[in-house]
Design a protein around this motif. Structure first.
Motif, PDB file in Angstrom:
ATOM      1  N   ILE A 157       0.822  -1.206   0.000  1.00 10.10           N
ATOM      2  CA  ILE A 157       0.000   0.000   0.000  1.00 10.10           C
ATOM      3  C   ILE A 157       0.858   1.259   0.000  1.00 10.10           C
ATOM      4  CG2 ILE A 157      -1.792   1.292   1.215  1.00 10.10           C
ATOM      5  CD1 ILE A 157      -2.803  -1.390   0.134  1.00 10.10           C
ATOM      6  N   SER A 158       1.685   1.455   1.020  1.00 13.60           N
ATOM      7  CA  SER A 158       2.563   2.612   1.176  1.00 13.60           C
ATOM      8  C   SER A 158       1.815   3.942   1.059  1.00 13.60           C
ATOM      9  CB  SER A 158       3.723   2.560   0.182  1.00 13.60           C
ATOM     10  OG  SER A 158       4.679   3.548   0.513  1.00 13.60           O
ATOM     11  N   GLU A 159       0.826   4.123   1.944  1.00 13.07           N
ATOM     12  CA  GLU A 159       0.063   5.369   2.007  1.00 13.07           C
ATOM     13  C   GLU A 159       0.009   5.839   3.453  1.00 13.07           C
ATOM     14  OE1 GLU A 159      -3.834   4.819   0.304  1.00 13.07           O
ATOM     15  OE2 GLU A 159      -3.014   4.010  -1.552  1.00 13.07           O
ATOM     16  N   THR A 160      -0.113   7.143   3.621  1.00 12.98           N
ATOM     17  CA  THR A 160      -0.195   7.677   4.978  1.00 12.98           C
ATOM     18  C   THR A 160      -1.525   7.307   5.623  1.00 12.98           C
ATOM     19  OG1 THR A 160      -1.097   9.787   4.218  1.00 12.98           O
ATOM     20  CG2 THR A 160       1.290   9.640   4.476  1.00 12.98           C
ATOM     21  N   ILE A 161      -1.487   7.219   6.942  1.00 15.73           N
ATOM     22  CA  ILE A 161      -2.711   7.038   7.729  1.00 15.73           C
ATOM     23  C   ILE A 161      -2.803   8.215   8.682  1.00 15.73           C
ATOM     24  CG2 ILE A 161      -2.775   4.530   7.530  1.00 15.73           C
ATOM     25  CD1 ILE A 161      -1.576   4.341  10.339  1.00 15.73           C
ATOM     26  N   LYS A 162      -4.004   8.514   9.119  1.00 15.12           N
ATOM     27  CA  LYS A 162      -4.219   9.634  10.029  1.00 15.12           C
ATOM     28  C   LYS A 162      -4.666   9.098  11.387  1.00 15.12           C
ATOM     29  CE  LYS A 162      -6.936  13.744  10.827  1.00 15.12           C
ATOM     30  NZ  LYS A 162      -8.126  14.491  10.444  1.00 15.12           N
ATOM     31  N   PRO A 163      -3.765   9.130  12.375  1.00 16.45           N
ATOM     32  CA  PRO A 163      -4.157   8.683  13.720  1.00 16.45           C
ATOM     33  C   PRO A 163      -5.209   9.632  14.299  1.00 16.45           C
ATOM     34  CG  PRO A 163      -1.774   8.848  13.512  1.00 16.45           C
ATOM     35  CD  PRO A 163      -2.365   9.500  12.309  1.00 16.45           C
ATOM     36  N   THR A 171      -6.777   4.018  17.059  1.00 17.96           N
ATOM     37  CA  THR A 171      -7.710   4.212  15.953  1.00 17.96           C
ATOM     38  C   THR A 171      -7.060   5.134  14.919  1.00 17.96           C
ATOM     39  OG1 THR A 171      -9.519   4.079  17.555  1.00 17.96           O
ATOM     40  CG2 THR A 171     -10.081   4.878  15.373  1.00 17.96           C
ATOM     41  N   PHE A 172      -7.245   4.814  13.637  1.00 20.98           N
ATOM     42  CA  PHE A 172      -6.700   5.664  12.576  1.00 20.98           C
ATOM     43  C   PHE A 172      -7.632   5.639  11.366  1.00 20.98           C
ATOM     44  CE2 PHE A 172      -4.784   1.472  12.046  1.00 20.98           C
ATOM     45  CZ  PHE A 172      -4.923   1.221  10.694  1.00 20.98           C
ATOM     46  N   ILE A 173      -7.414   6.598  10.478  1.00 20.50           N
ATOM     47  CA  ILE A 173      -8.214   6.706   9.263  1.00 20.50           C
ATOM     48  C   ILE A 173      -7.307   6.453   8.063  1.00 20.50           C
ATOM     49  CG2 ILE A 173      -9.560   8.274   7.800  1.00 20.50           C
ATOM     50  CD1 ILE A 173     -10.484   9.635  10.397  1.00 20.50           C
ATOM     51  N   TRP A 174      -7.790   5.617   7.172  1.00 19.92           N
ATOM     52  CA  TRP A 174      -7.116   5.353   5.910  1.00 19.92           C
ATOM     53  C   TRP A 174      -8.189   5.293   4.824  1.00 19.92           C
ATOM     54  CZ3 TRP A 174      -6.968   0.364   3.219  1.00 19.92           C
ATOM     55  CH2 TRP A 174      -6.209   0.410   2.048  1.00 19.92           C
ATOM     56  N   ARG A 175      -7.983   6.067   3.768  1.00 20.58           N
ATOM     57  CA  ARG A 175      -8.938   6.141   2.651  1.00 20.58           C
ATOM     58  C   ARG A 175     -10.373   6.370   3.149  1.00 20.58           C
ATOM     59  NH1 ARG A 175      -7.037   1.460  -1.655  1.00 20.58           N
ATOM     60  NH2 ARG A 175      -4.973   2.311  -2.071  1.00 20.58           N
TER      61      ARG A 175
END
Length: 103
Positions: free
Chosen positions: A6-12, A32-36
């Motif tokens: 994947i290699s994408e940022t996630i938002k904690p 918990t984090f947000i991805w896409r």
């Protein structure tokens, strides 16, 4: 099961960090984090390790570069995420948490 790169940022999400780890000088793994645009909850840490690298100015010292975590989410996905101790560039100074793979 195959891993998908994947290699994408996630938002904690704020206030979900492991503060006990932070007192030890480690990054606080977000619970918990947000991805896409989807929210994921860490249910279990399956494995954790660290990556070191040589000093970038030529000295023989090794520096801690990344903290890696293989996790299982609440919806039973297995993901590998990591924290970069030093930002890749000034434009990505806030991008420290990354989703590396999904199994």
């Amino acid at each position: 099961m195959d891993e998908k790169f994947i290699s994408e940022t996630i938002k904690p999400l704020a206030d979900t960090f492991d503060t006990a780890a932070m007192t030890r000088g480690e990054p606080g793994l977000p619970k918990t984090f947000i991805w896409r645009d989807n929210e994921y909850e860490v249910a279990e840490v399956l494995e954790a390790w660290k990556e070191t690298g040589p000093c970038r100015s030529g000295s023989p010292e090794l520096y801690l570069r990344k903290h890696w975590y293989k996790i299982r989410t609440a919806d039973n996905m297995v993901m590998t995420i990591y924290f970069e101790r030093q930002a890749r560039s000034k434009s990505q100074s806030k991008a420290r948490w990354w989703l590396y793979t999904i199994e």
